[in-house]
Design a protein around this motif. Structure first.
Motif, PDB file in Angstrom:
ATOM      1  N   UNK A 178       2.637   6.740  -7.096  1.00 40.57           N
ATOM      2  CA  UNK A 178       1.793   7.761  -7.437  1.00 40.57           C
ATOM      3  C   UNK A 178       2.323   9.049  -7.074  1.00 40.57           C
ATOM      4  N   UNK A 179       3.274   9.419  -5.989  1.00 37.06           N
ATOM      5  CA  UNK A 179       3.766  10.561  -5.862  1.00 37.06           C
ATOM      6  C   UNK A 179       5.126  10.817  -6.327  1.00 37.06           C
ATOM      7  N   UNK A 180       5.448   9.773  -7.146  1.00 35.82           N
ATOM      8  CA  UNK A 180       6.859   9.600  -7.818  1.00 35.82           C
ATOM      9  C   UNK A 180       8.002   9.943  -6.903  1.00 35.82           C
ATOM     10  N   UNK A 181       7.927   9.246  -5.664  1.00 39.20           N
ATOM     11  CA  UNK A 181       8.744   9.142  -4.642  1.00 39.20           C
ATOM     12  C   UNK A 181       9.683   8.271  -5.007  1.00 39.20           C
ATOM     13  N   UNK A 182      11.135   8.458  -4.608  1.00 39.02           N
ATOM     14  CA  UNK A 182      12.186   7.333  -4.681  1.00 39.02           C
ATOM     15  C   UNK A 182      12.058   6.244  -3.670  1.00 39.02           C
ATOM     16  N   UNK A 183      11.212   6.453  -2.780  1.00 37.70           N
ATOM     17  CA  UNK A 183      10.962   5.435  -1.544  1.00 37.70           C
ATOM     18  C   UNK A 183      10.386   4.151  -2.149  1.00 37.70           C
ATOM     19  N   UNK A 184       9.528   4.417  -3.431  1.00 41.90           N
ATOM     20  CA  UNK A 184       8.347   3.212  -3.760  1.00 41.90           C
ATOM     21  C   UNK A 184       9.141   1.883  -3.865  1.00 41.90           C
ATOM     22  N   UNK A 185      10.512   1.954  -4.594  1.00 41.13           N
ATOM     23  CA  UNK A 185      11.253   0.891  -4.633  1.00 41.13           C
ATOM     24  C   UNK A 185      11.439   0.002  -3.245  1.00 41.13           C
ATOM     25  N   UNK A 186      11.828   0.949  -2.277  1.00 42.67           N
ATOM     26  CA  UNK A 186      12.277   0.508  -1.023  1.00 42.67           C
ATOM     27  C   UNK A 186      10.917  -0.271  -0.296  1.00 42.67           C
ATOM     28  N   UNK A 190      12.804  -2.361  -7.879  1.00 47.42           N
ATOM     29  CA  UNK A 190      12.689  -3.427  -6.845  1.00 47.42           C
ATOM     30  C   UNK A 190      13.502  -4.320  -7.346  1.00 47.42           C
ATOM     31  N   UNK A 191      13.553  -4.970  -8.730  1.00 53.37           N
ATOM     32  CA  UNK A 191      14.473  -6.069  -8.899  1.00 53.37           C
ATOM     33  C   UNK A 191      16.186  -5.763  -8.523  1.00 53.37           C
ATOM     34  N   UNK A 192      16.285  -4.477  -8.903  1.00 51.77           N
ATOM     35  CA  UNK A 192      17.507  -4.159  -8.790  1.00 51.77           C
ATOM     36  C   UNK A 192      18.006  -4.078  -7.409  1.00 51.77           C
ATOM     37  N   UNK A 193      17.221  -3.410  -6.484  1.00 52.67           N
ATOM     38  CA  UNK A 193      17.411  -3.489  -4.923  1.00 52.67           C
ATOM     39  C   UNK A 193      17.617  -4.962  -4.512  1.00 52.67           C
ATOM     40  N   UNK A 194      16.855  -5.853  -5.080  1.00 51.79           N
ATOM     41  CA  UNK A 194      16.726  -7.461  -4.458  1.00 51.79           C
ATOM     42  C   UNK A 194      17.851  -7.939  -4.932  1.00 51.79           C
ATOM     43  N   UNK A 211       0.974  -1.205   0.019  1.00 55.80           N
ATOM     44  CA  UNK A 211      -0.028   0.154   0.053  1.00 55.80           C
ATOM     45  C   UNK A 211       0.743   1.332  -0.078  1.00 55.80           C
ATOM     46  N   UNK A 212       2.118   1.125   0.799  1.00 56.60           N
ATOM     47  CA  UNK A 212       2.707   2.502   0.787  1.00 56.60           C
ATOM     48  C   UNK A 212       3.500   2.472  -0.415  1.00 56.60           C
ATOM     49  N   UNK A 213       3.918   1.460  -0.999  1.00 60.81           N
ATOM     50  CA  UNK A 213       4.548   1.480  -2.335  1.00 60.81           C
ATOM     51  C   UNK A 213       3.677   2.169  -3.437  1.00 60.81           C
ATOM     52  N   UNK A 214       2.462   1.837  -3.411  1.00 64.64           N
ATOM     53  CA  UNK A 214       1.588   2.368  -4.397  1.00 64.64           C
ATOM     54  C   UNK A 214       1.426   3.949  -4.330  1.00 64.64           C
TER      55      UNK A 214
END
Length: 118
Positions: free
Chosen positions: A52-60, A101-105, A45-48
């Motif tokens: 939507x906010x174009x935040x860099x935190x989405x992938x985290x 997300x794949x890159x971080x993983x 949910x937080x990722x979504x």
């Protein structure tokens, strides 16, 4: 309540006593709602919201969802849903999110393997 302390609600350490107290109060207010969600759902949910906010935190948050048990199909569906709801403004965000997300993983796996052999 253990997962609330590492909750995505408070991402940065507070820089003042006031901010520290404000973060603690917000966590107390959010606690009942956050406890109603399992960690995987909370992180998705937080990722979504972050996508939507174009935040860099989405992938985290996507990575946190994966670690909490989210399947790749769920991560991809989340990106596609945000893109569909967001229309043209969200175009391309789904693939960028999944790639990040794949890159971080992958990076976490490599770092873990290096640390294991050190």
């Amino acid at each position: 309540t253990a997962h609330l302390q590492s909750s995505p609600v408070t991402k940065l350490p507070p820089s003042s006593a006031f901010e520290s107290r404000l973060a603690a109060l917000r966590l107390q207010l959010d606690a009942p709602a956050l406890q109603a969600l399992e960690p995987k759902t909370l992180y998705l949910s937080v990722a979504a919201l972050a996508i939507a906010d174009a935040s860099d935190d989405a992938a985290l948050h996507g990575l946190a969802a994966r670690r909490a048990g989210a399947r790749w199909a769920e991560v991809e569906a989340l990106g596609a849903l945000v893109e569909r709801v967001g229309g043209l403004a969200a175009s391309g965000k789904a693939s960028a999110f999944v790639h990040a997300v794949r890159s971080l993983e992958l990076q976490a796996r490599v770092e873990g393997a290096v640390a294991a052999h050190a």
